[in-house]
Motif scaffolding. Sequence first.
Motif, PDB file in Angstrom:
ATOM      1  N   UNK A  37      -8.555  14.079   4.972  1.00 16.29           N
ATOM      2  CA  UNK A  37      -8.171  14.106   6.395  1.00 16.29           C
ATOM      3  C   UNK A  37      -6.658  14.017   6.543  1.00 16.29           C
ATOM      4  N   UNK A  38      -6.048  13.155   5.727  1.00 13.33           N
ATOM      5  CA  UNK A  38      -4.595  13.019   5.756  1.00 13.33           C
ATOM      6  C   UNK A  38      -3.910  14.317   5.336  1.00 13.33           C
ATOM      7  N   UNK A  39      -4.475  15.001   4.326  1.00 12.02           N
ATOM      8  CA  UNK A  39      -3.908  16.276   3.875  1.00 12.02           C
ATOM      9  C   UNK A  39      -4.028  17.353   4.950  1.00 12.02           C
ATOM     10  N   UNK A  40      -5.176  17.360   5.637  1.00 18.97           N
ATOM     11  CA  UNK A  40      -5.374  18.341   6.714  1.00 18.97           C
ATOM     12  C   UNK A  40      -4.348  18.124   7.830  1.00 18.97           C
ATOM     13  N   UNK A  41      -4.145  16.858   8.194  1.00 20.39           N
ATOM     14  CA  UNK A  41      -3.147  16.555   9.228  1.00 20.39           C
ATOM     15  C   UNK A  41      -1.745  16.979   8.782  1.00 20.39           C
ATOM     16  N   UNK A  48      -8.477  14.687 -10.143  1.00 18.61           N
ATOM     17  CA  UNK A  48      -8.446  13.980 -11.421  1.00 18.61           C
ATOM     18  C   UNK A  48      -9.046  12.578 -11.347  1.00 18.61           C
ATOM     19  N   UNK A  49      -9.104  12.003 -10.172  1.00 20.36           N
ATOM     20  CA  UNK A  49      -9.576  10.627 -10.035  1.00 20.36           C
ATOM     21  C   UNK A  49     -10.961  10.602  -9.390  1.00 20.36           C
ATOM     22  N   UNK A  50     -11.741   9.643  -9.823  1.00 17.99           N
ATOM     23  CA  UNK A  50     -13.102   9.489  -9.306  1.00 17.99           C
ATOM     24  C   UNK A  50     -13.086   8.519  -8.130  1.00 17.99           C
ATOM     25  N   UNK A  51     -12.569   9.033  -6.965  1.00 21.55           N
ATOM     26  CA  UNK A  51     -12.486   8.181  -5.787  1.00 21.55           C
ATOM     27  C   UNK A  51     -13.855   8.084  -5.120  1.00 21.55           C
ATOM     28  N   UNK A  52     -14.001   7.050  -4.342  1.00 18.45           N
ATOM     29  CA  UNK A  52     -15.238   6.916  -3.550  1.00 18.45           C
ATOM     30  C   UNK A  52     -15.224   7.968  -2.440  1.00 18.45           C
ATOM     31  N   UNK A  53     -16.403   8.146  -1.840  1.00 20.40           N
ATOM     32  CA  UNK A  53     -16.534   9.169  -0.809  1.00 20.40           C
ATOM     33  C   UNK A  53     -15.624   8.883   0.383  1.00 20.40           C
ATOM     34  N   UNK A  54     -15.603   7.613   0.818  1.00 20.44           N
ATOM     35  CA  UNK A  54     -14.805   7.265   1.991  1.00 20.44           C
ATOM     36  C   UNK A  54     -13.310   7.490   1.725  1.00 20.44           C
ATOM     37  N   UNK A  55     -12.859   7.090   0.526  1.00 20.83           N
ATOM     38  CA  UNK A  55     -11.431   7.265   0.186  1.00 20.83           C
ATOM     39  C   UNK A  55     -11.087   8.747   0.106  1.00 20.83           C
TER      40      UNK A  55
END
Length: 442
Positions: free
Chosen positions: A95-99, A82-89
């Motif tokens: 990565x946090x979700x995968x962990x 839903x949010x237009x985050x930057x690529x790095x974010x």
Amino acid sequence: MEIDDPVTNGNTDAVMTESTPPFTPSPPVPASRLSQLTESLKLEHQLLRVPFEHYKKTIRANHRYLEKEVTSVVSSVGDLADNNWSKDVTVSRLTSLVSRLQGLKRKLEEGSNVENLQAQRCRARIDNLDSADAENITEWNNTKLKRILVDYMLRMSYFETASKLSESCNILDLVDIDIFREAKKVIDALKRREVASALAWCADNKTRLKKSKVSGALSLRTFMAKIYFLVSMSFHLVSWSKFEFQLRLQEFIELVRADSYKQAIRYARKHLTPWGATHMNELQRVLATLAFKSTTECTKYKVLFELGQWDVLVNQFKQEFCKLYGMTMEPLLNIYLQAGLSALKTPYGFEEGCTKEDPLSQESFRKLALPLPYSKQEHSKLVCYISKELMDTENPPLVFPNGYVYSTKALKEMADKNRGEVKCPRTGLVCNYTDLVKAYIS
């Protein structure tokens, strides 16, 4: 040479057959042994109920954890979409979700292993009961005795001894060491006047405590020295546990004892207010300690500050713990001993002249037998002091000149070995066998 050919399914070809020994049926099992086995199996409710309840608890805990983590992960993925985050974010969050998902996978694998072990324990106990038959009842009873001893050791907190006995006898799947260790942690914390562990235990078992069923108690009845155990689980009345409420009250009392009145008031508003609808009288009494304080001499409130209240909490936890897992409050060893003592208990067993052969001559057995009714024996039984055999018409009693009585078989055997002389083992009196007088049992 001619061979008589047996005809098989219309086939007239010669068939070579070996002679088989005649079938000898095994002797029938005595009805008394079958009855004994049936009565023993009726007592094994706890053996199956405890691991099954623990198994259900583990499954529910794993399910709650899975639901919580999956809901959180789905919510995080929705935020990313839903949010237009930057690529790095976005990469950082993914990565946090995968962990997090990898951690969830490890947790589920560990939970699955625990569930498998507990399922194996349930299966081992079912197999143990299924293996019981009249032919191996002695071996099965020996295993049962070891289980009863381990149960007693665990309730008395002899964990190391219980573990060694279980390992040496290969009955680890038939005993509940890990469950009692869980209870021991809570009991030790309460003895240190800490309620955090007990409150955490209440939170883990909140649903089961709220709707715990009142289990029928294990009852004992003795009829002419034959023991019948009646295990009843027929009551289905909903009982709301007060244990958590009692813990909250005690924590409030400790704040008042420490003169932390403001903190006690905040604690009451947060933790005691929800209980007001069901326990208003007790709540009002405890809140009154804010005015009476810990130094009060008023008996009604002074008792709330006694350190013995912690012992009450320990006993209440034991009751809730046993009810939760379907255990008996008393150790199984005590129950079985009381069953036997109820068949042996007579007024003579509590007198000073009680013989050493009588179990009630020991103080520990007397304490166990104290609340039990006396055995209803219509006729006394005479047992020979020498041979320990029953004295009856087939083995009548003989009386020494000093008044002591022994069986005919024992004294006859003694006379044959000592040229017609017999000796009283209690007083040392020596006399001829012909000097003995026969006594008659009416």
